[in-house]
Enzyme design. Structure first.
Site, PDB file in Angstrom:
ATOM      1  N   GLY A 165     -16.547   4.408  25.211  1.00 38.34           N
ATOM      2  CA  GLY A 165     -15.626   5.078  26.141  1.00 38.34           C
ATOM      3  C   GLY A 165     -14.763   6.020  25.321  1.00 38.34           C
ATOM      4  N   ARG A 166     -13.895   5.402  24.486  1.00 38.57           N
ATOM      5  CA  ARG A 166     -12.982   6.154  23.632  1.00 38.57           C
ATOM      6  C   ARG A 166     -13.713   7.195  22.781  1.00 38.57           C
ATOM      7  NH1 ARG A 166      -8.513   3.348  21.718  1.00 38.57           N
ATOM      8  NH2 ARG A 166      -9.750   1.502  22.134  1.00 38.57           N
ATOM      9  N   TYR A 178       0.397  -1.004  21.727  1.00 36.68           N
ATOM     10  CA  TYR A 178      -0.456  -1.426  20.599  1.00 36.68           C
ATOM     11  C   TYR A 178       0.052  -0.936  19.253  1.00 36.68           C
ATOM     12  CZ  TYR A 178      -3.719  -1.272  24.595  1.00 36.68           C
ATOM     13  OH  TYR A 178      -4.318  -1.408  25.809  1.00 36.68           O
ATOM     14  N   CYS A 196      13.778   5.065  30.461  1.00 33.20           N
ATOM     15  CA  CYS A 196      14.988   4.310  30.161  1.00 33.20           C
ATOM     16  C   CYS A 196      14.703   3.104  29.315  1.00 33.20           C
ATOM     17  CB  CYS A 196      15.663   3.918  31.464  1.00 33.20           C
ATOM     18  SG  CYS A 196      16.345   5.372  32.236  1.00 33.20           S
ATOM     19  N   GLU A 197      14.112   3.289  28.164  1.00 34.93           N
ATOM     20  CA  GLU A 197      14.079   2.217  27.182  1.00 34.93           C
ATOM     21  C   GLU A 197      13.782   2.778  25.804  1.00 34.93           C
ATOM     22  OE1 GLU A 197      10.924  -0.168  29.300  1.00 34.93           O
ATOM     23  OE2 GLU A 197      10.397  -0.535  27.208  1.00 34.93           O
TER      24      GLU A 197
HETATM   25  N1  LLP Z   1     -17.576  -2.159  27.143  1.00 38.16           N
HETATM   26  C1  LLP Z   1     -16.770  -3.194  27.455  1.00 38.16           C
HETATM   27  C2  LLP Z   1     -17.356  -4.402  28.004  1.00 38.16           C
HETATM   28  C3  LLP Z   1     -15.388  -3.092  27.248  1.00 38.16           C
HETATM   29  O1  LLP Z   1     -14.608  -4.122  27.549  1.00 38.16           O
HETATM   30  C4  LLP Z   1     -14.846  -1.897  26.724  1.00 38.16           C
HETATM   31  C5  LLP Z   1     -13.414  -1.751  26.515  1.00 38.16           C
HETATM   32  C6  LLP Z   1     -15.727  -0.841  26.425  1.00 38.16           C
HETATM   33  C7  LLP Z   1     -17.082  -1.021  26.634  1.00 38.16           C
HETATM   34  C8  LLP Z   1     -15.254   0.482  25.893  1.00 38.16           C
HETATM   35  O2  LLP Z   1     -14.570   0.392  24.700  1.00 38.16           O
HETATM   36  P1  LLP Z   1     -14.210   1.737  23.892  1.00 38.16           P
HETATM   37  O3  LLP Z   1     -15.503   2.304  23.371  1.00 38.16           O
HETATM   38  O4  LLP Z   1     -13.554   2.676  24.841  1.00 38.16           O
HETATM   39  O5  LLP Z   1     -13.288   1.273  22.820  1.00 38.16           O
HETATM   40  N2  LLP Z   1      -6.657  -0.055  26.458  1.00 38.16           N
HETATM   41  C9  LLP Z   1      -7.134  -0.257  25.085  1.00 38.16           C
HETATM   42  C10 LLP Z   1      -8.620  -0.406  25.032  1.00 38.16           C
HETATM   43  C11 LLP Z   1      -9.154  -1.523  25.895  1.00 38.16           C
HETATM   44  C12 LLP Z   1     -10.630  -1.585  25.844  1.00 38.16           C
HETATM   45  C13 LLP Z   1     -11.159  -2.583  26.783  1.00 38.16           C
HETATM   46  N3  LLP Z   1     -12.573  -2.647  26.824  1.00 38.16           N
HETATM   47  C14 LLP Z   1      -6.674   0.935  24.225  1.00 38.16           C
HETATM   48  O6  LLP Z   1      -5.980   1.809  24.738  1.00 38.16           O
HETATM   49  O7  LLP Z   1      -6.962   0.985  23.040  1.00 38.16           O
END
Ligand code: LLP
Length: 463
Positions: A322-323, A364, A391-392
């Site tokens: 994703g990222r 994080y 406000c924090e």
């Molecule tokens: N597949 C599964 C089953 C997942 O749980 C996740 C992310 C991904 C793929 C994608 O991961 P990526 O390639 O995007 O790292 N909010 C947090 C990240 C939470 C990720 C949760 N699961 C942040 O901002 O770093």
């Protein structure tokens, strides 16, 4: 734009208070291509441009704060992942990082599949025309209503996350008279985080079914016994923002081991394994992410080697970045509001957004960098903390970075690598209006998610 004078802030040479930062870049005007999207550059006037459009024009037309997403970079990254893994593997974009109808269409056009983890993401995917068979549905607590919709739509796979879900999905599939393709998500005993992986304490989490104590083997037994389910594979996701491939190697080895045990016990060779997402990106110049082709080679090599050793046919591999796809493709543009120099400490630079458009720093302790983008400057570097208008005091966007000491209210600054988990985790804290996402490509900019308005806020407030 006003450039009111303000007392000079502390200089990096004078004092370096506690914090994680390296020395300022030799020239703050140079944009490190590692952290900026591919079409970002500075024009002859020194202003940052993306897709050929200068930020001043973007700010004027779309306002600030706003996310600007480099569409051609997004598409190029999709292609790089698809090409790296080739025809014998599948790339599922993880929609949680950022999802909109336009993004779904780009994914469809570039040949990627899509991982969704809620009814809302599923609706967006289907509404924008993603074929259901190219969608995988995740989540540790899918509601029966969500399962119904996924089965009815004909999603390509549902990733089972618990014993209850095995029964729930089978029940819904039976009622719909279909055999639902499923994978089982296992926790392999590897917990990977930035720069490291730890092989302890990993079962202590809400996701998946543990390999270690035989729970995963039992889940496989139960799923195979149900006619309404077609068990096609095993899924594993080990963490986020990972640079070290060692965690993936351990995970792949353990998943292949499970496939061998399934073959021995049931006489079936499951045809798929999914190794999840979590690949790291460069948020600052210190991060060195791997290229998709290196990642693909490392993963396919380890899976083939392990399968050969276990005398298994190599299963079809899938991954869920994703990222790594959307993260580097966007930056957040802010206007500088107030500036507060603290002698001997640092200068606080307040912008017109904050933790409502980027919660990652507060949540994080994430690291970001920042640049003055409406102009260049030859002023010396000044240590800053970029903060929001909420406000924090934890409302921090960039904890430690350097900006030119002549920074003034009205300047535009931008934080790169905010494509993932910023808009998707944005909030209305303090009744902030969530910023728009503007796609920029070949000299054209268009809103793909519009800015929230006060009417939007009041519409939900029906009291
Ligand atoms: N597949 C599964 C089953 C997942 O749980 C996740 C992310 C991904 C793929 C994608 O991961 P990526 O390639 O995007 O790292 N909010 C947090 C990240 C939470 C990720 C949760 N699961 C942040 O901002 O770093």
């Amino acid at each position: 734009m006003s450039r009111s004078a303000h007392p000079a802030g502390p200089r990096h040479a004078d004092v370096l208070p506690e914090g994680h930062y390296s020395a300022p870049a030799a020239d703050l005007n140079v944009l490190d291509e590692k952290v900026w999207s591919r079409t970002v550059t500075r024009d002859a006037d020194g202003a940052l441009t993306v897709g050929g459009i200068a930020v001043a024009r973007l700010a004027e037309e779309f306002g600030t704060p706003a996310y600007f997403l480099d569409e051609s970079d997004f598409r190029a990254r999709c292609r790089a992942w698809a090409d790296a893994f080739g025809a014998d593997a599948d790339v599922f974009y993880a929609g949680k990082a950022f999802l909109s109808r336009a993004v779904v269409r780009w994914l469809k056009e570039e040949g990627l599949n899509l991982d969704v983890c809620s009814g809302g993401e599923l609706t967006t995917a289907l509404d924008a025309g993603m074929p259901a068979e190219r969608i995988a549905f995740h989540g540790n607590n899918k509601t029966v209503a969500e399962i119904e919709r996924a089965v009815e739509a004909g999603v390509g796979r549902i990733v089972l996350d618990s014993f209850q879900e095995i029964v729930r999905v089978a029940h819904v599939a039976r009622r719909h008279g279909v055999r639902q393709r499923v994978q089982i998500r296992v926790t392999v005993g590897v917990e990977a985080h930035t720069h490291e992986f730890i092989a302890t304490a990993h079962e202590d989490q809400k996701f998946g079914i543990a390999l270690a104590d035989g729970q995963a083997a039992e889940a496989v037994r139960r799923a195979l016994a149900l006619d309404a389910l077609e068990l096609v594979g095993v899924h594993s996701h080990i963490g986020s923002q990972i640079f070290d491939m060692a965690g993936f190697e351990v995970s792949a080895r353990r998943v292949v081991q499970l496939l061998a045990e399934i073959r021995d016990e049931h006489g079936v060779e499951l045809p798929e394994i999914d190794l999840g997402g979590g690949l790291g990106i460069a948020y600052t110049s210190e991060d060195d992410p791997r290229e998709p082709h290196e990642i693909a080679k490392a993963l396919t090599d380890i899976v083939s080697r392990e399968c050969e050793a276990a005398k298994l046919r190599t299963p079809r591999i899938s991954v869920e970045p994703g990222r790594a796809i959307v993260g580097p493709t966007a930056f957040t543009l802010y206007e500088v509001g107030t500036i507060k120099p603290l002698e001997g400490l640092r200068t606080y630079v307040s912008v017109d957004g904050g933790m409502s458009d980027n919660i990652r720093t507060a949540l994080y302790d994430a690291e970001y960098t920042v640049a003055l983008v409406s102009r260049t400057s030859d002023a010396e570097p000044m240590l800053v903390r970029v903060v929001g208008k909420h406000c924090e005091s934890g409302d921090i966007v960039v904890k430690d970075a350097f900006l030119p000491a002549d920074l003034a209210p009205g300047d535009l600054i931008a934080v790169p690598a905010t494509g993932a988990y910023c808009r998707s985790m944005a909030s209305n804290y303090n009744h902030a209006l969530r910023p728009p996402v503007v796609a920029v490509r070949d000299g054209e900019a268009r809103v793909i998610v519009r800015r929230e308005t006060e009417e939007d806020l009041l519409r939900l407030d029906v009291g």
